[in-house]
Scaffold this active site. Structure first.
Site, PDB file in Angstrom:
ATOM      1  N   ASP A   1      13.676   4.001  -6.289  1.00  0.00           N
ATOM      2  CA  ASP A   1      12.245   3.691  -6.401  1.00  0.00           C
ATOM      3  C   ASP A   1      11.501   4.944  -6.874  1.00  0.00           C
ATOM      4  OD1 ASP A   1       9.625   2.894  -6.167  1.00  0.00           O
ATOM      5  OD2 ASP A   1       9.850   2.018  -4.171  1.00  0.00           O
TER       6      ASP A   1
ATOM      7  N   THR B   1       5.596  25.159 -24.460  1.00  0.00           N
ATOM      8  CA  THR B   1       5.571  25.056 -23.000  1.00  0.00           C
ATOM      9  C   THR B   1       5.591  23.601 -22.528  1.00  0.00           C
ATOM     10  OG1 THR B   1       4.344  27.133 -22.838  1.00  0.00           O
ATOM     11  CG2 THR B   1       4.289  25.680 -20.925  1.00  0.00           C
TER      12      THR B   1
ATOM     13  N   CYS C   1       0.853  -1.195   0.000  1.00  0.00           N
ATOM     14  CA  CYS C   1       0.000   0.000   0.000  1.00  0.00           C
ATOM     15  C   CYS C   1       0.883   1.236   0.000  1.00  0.00           C
ATOM     16  CB  CYS C   1      -0.917  -0.026   1.220  1.00  0.00           C
ATOM     17  SG  CYS C   1      -1.997   1.406   1.306  1.00  0.00           S
ATOM     18  N   GLY C   2       0.897   1.951  -1.120  1.00  0.00           N
ATOM     19  CA  GLY C   2       1.663   3.186  -1.225  1.00  0.00           C
ATOM     20  C   GLY C   2       0.766   4.399  -1.107  1.00  0.00           C
TER      21      GLY C   2
ATOM     22  N   GLY D   1      10.550   3.822   6.481  1.00  0.00           N
ATOM     23  CA  GLY D   1       9.359   3.422   5.733  1.00  0.00           C
ATOM     24  C   GLY D   1       9.397   1.942   5.399  1.00  0.00           C
ATOM     25  N   PRO D   2       8.294   1.232   5.582  1.00  0.00           N
ATOM     26  CA  PRO D   2       8.293  -0.208   5.313  1.00  0.00           C
ATOM     27  C   PRO D   2       8.631  -0.560   3.873  1.00  0.00           C
ATOM     28  CG  PRO D   2       6.068   0.607   5.721  1.00  0.00           C
ATOM     29  CD  PRO D   2       7.004   1.702   6.100  1.00  0.00           C
ATOM     30  N   ASP D   3       8.243   0.305   2.930  1.00  0.00           N
ATOM     31  CA  ASP D   3       8.567   0.032   1.529  1.00  0.00           C
ATOM     32  C   ASP D   3      10.075   0.003   1.303  1.00  0.00           C
ATOM     33  OD1 ASP D   3       8.495   2.786   2.189  1.00  0.00           O
ATOM     34  OD2 ASP D   3       8.252   3.363   0.092  1.00  0.00           O
TER      35      ASP D   3
ATOM     36  N   THR E   1      -0.104   6.425  -3.373  1.00  0.00           N
ATOM     37  CA  THR E   1      -0.968   6.600  -4.541  1.00  0.00           C
ATOM     38  C   THR E   1      -1.754   5.339  -4.879  1.00  0.00           C
ATOM     39  OG1 THR E   1       0.605   8.208  -5.453  1.00  0.00           O
ATOM     40  CG2 THR E   1      -1.026   7.291  -6.966  1.00  0.00           C
TER      41      THR E   1
ATOM     42  N   THR F   1      -2.407   0.881  -4.304  1.00  0.00           N
ATOM     43  CA  THR F   1      -2.274  -0.322  -3.497  1.00  0.00           C
ATOM     44  C   THR F   1      -2.249  -1.520  -4.437  1.00  0.00           C
ATOM     45  OG1 THR F   1      -3.423   0.648  -1.607  1.00  0.00           O
ATOM     46  CG2 THR F   1      -3.350  -1.758  -1.710  1.00  0.00           C
TER      47      THR F   1
END
Length: 257
Positions: A129, A184, A7-8, A107-109, A10, A12
């Site tokens: 990452d 642009t 689960c990040g 962080g767990p990630d 942005t 999961t």
């Protein structure tokens, strides 16, 4: 079967691991208010759609969003009949403990990426990452997470430009046709893309110099393949590195319970 959940901020990701390979991977947006019932409805619907019929016996969770962990615990207990391992909690053992300043909450990630990279590629690595943040995780000689770098994510930078400057549009990241843009959108895409290429090179070089060794770079995250299309930035690109790291930690806990 093992259900690995990452689960990040942005997205999961749910992946089913049969001990040798991932049978499937499903992705949804992260919402802290999503209930266990909603997770299961979404997950079971996709399982039926793809004709996958398995019994989930173990669950492991890595979450950078603490508020979702409760409902993922309920999901595991109510629908799969097991207590999940949650990376970063005391009952989830790591193959090697991180070596960071006392009191630091890693962080767990990042712990999972270190475990996965070391299992696949050995010691003394840098994991890049490309997530909501762009992180650099340094893996020591014994596989421990020993520190790193956090920079704004690529899409976060583009969104900040769009939100903070009224005249700048929302654009998607892509490889620009040339460095000097003539409109642009092209200017923004060039600045962000080549800016992050430079960021990866410079930080990677400085980490190697500081540690006085040649450390390979492993890239993961949704935008890793895009940046790997340019000049050789990385030694390996691992799109499933975090999920693999979850299987490594799950196996370690099973073998050392």
């Amino acid at each position: 079967m093992l259900l690995a959940i990452d689960c990040g901020n942005t997205n999961t990701v749910f992946s089913i691991w049969d001990g040798e390979k991932f049978l499937c991977t499903f992705r949804t947006s992260t919402h802290h208010s999503r209930t266990a019932d909603a997770y299961f409805t979404w997950f079971s619907t996709l399982m039926r759609h793809y004709g996958i019929h398995v019994d989930i016996e173990e669950v492991i969770v890595s979450s950078t969003v603490p508020r979702v962990v409760f409902n993922l615990r309920v999901l595991s207990d109510r629908f799969f009949g097991c207590r999940p391992l949650v990376v970063g909690k005391p009952d989830c053992k790591l193959p090697v403990q991180p070596r960071v300043d006392a009191g630091t909450n890693v962080g767990p990630d990042r712990l999972v990426n270190a475990a996965g990279a070391h299992d696949r590629h050995g010691p003394n690595l840098i994991v890049v990452d490309f997530g909501t943040a762009t992180t650099f995780d340094v893996v020591g000689r014994d596989g421990a997470y020993v520190g790193g770098v956090i920079a704004p994510g690529v899409n976060l930078s583009l969104e900040a430009l769009h939100m903070s400057a009224a005249a700048l549009p929302h654009v998607d990241i892509t490889i620009p046709g040339q460095v000097v843009g003539t409109n642009t959108v092209a200017c923004m895409q060039s600045g962000v893309f080549w800016g992050y290429v430079g960021l990866v090179r410079e930080i990677g070089m400085r980490i190697r110099e500081e540690r006085n060794q040649d450390m390979p770079l492993v890239a993961t995250g949704g935008l890793a393949p895009l940046f790997a299309e340019t000049e050789k930035l990385f030694d390996w690109v691992e799109e499933d590195l975090t999920m693999h790291g979850l299987t490594v930690i799950s196996r370690f806990n099973r073998e050392n319970s």
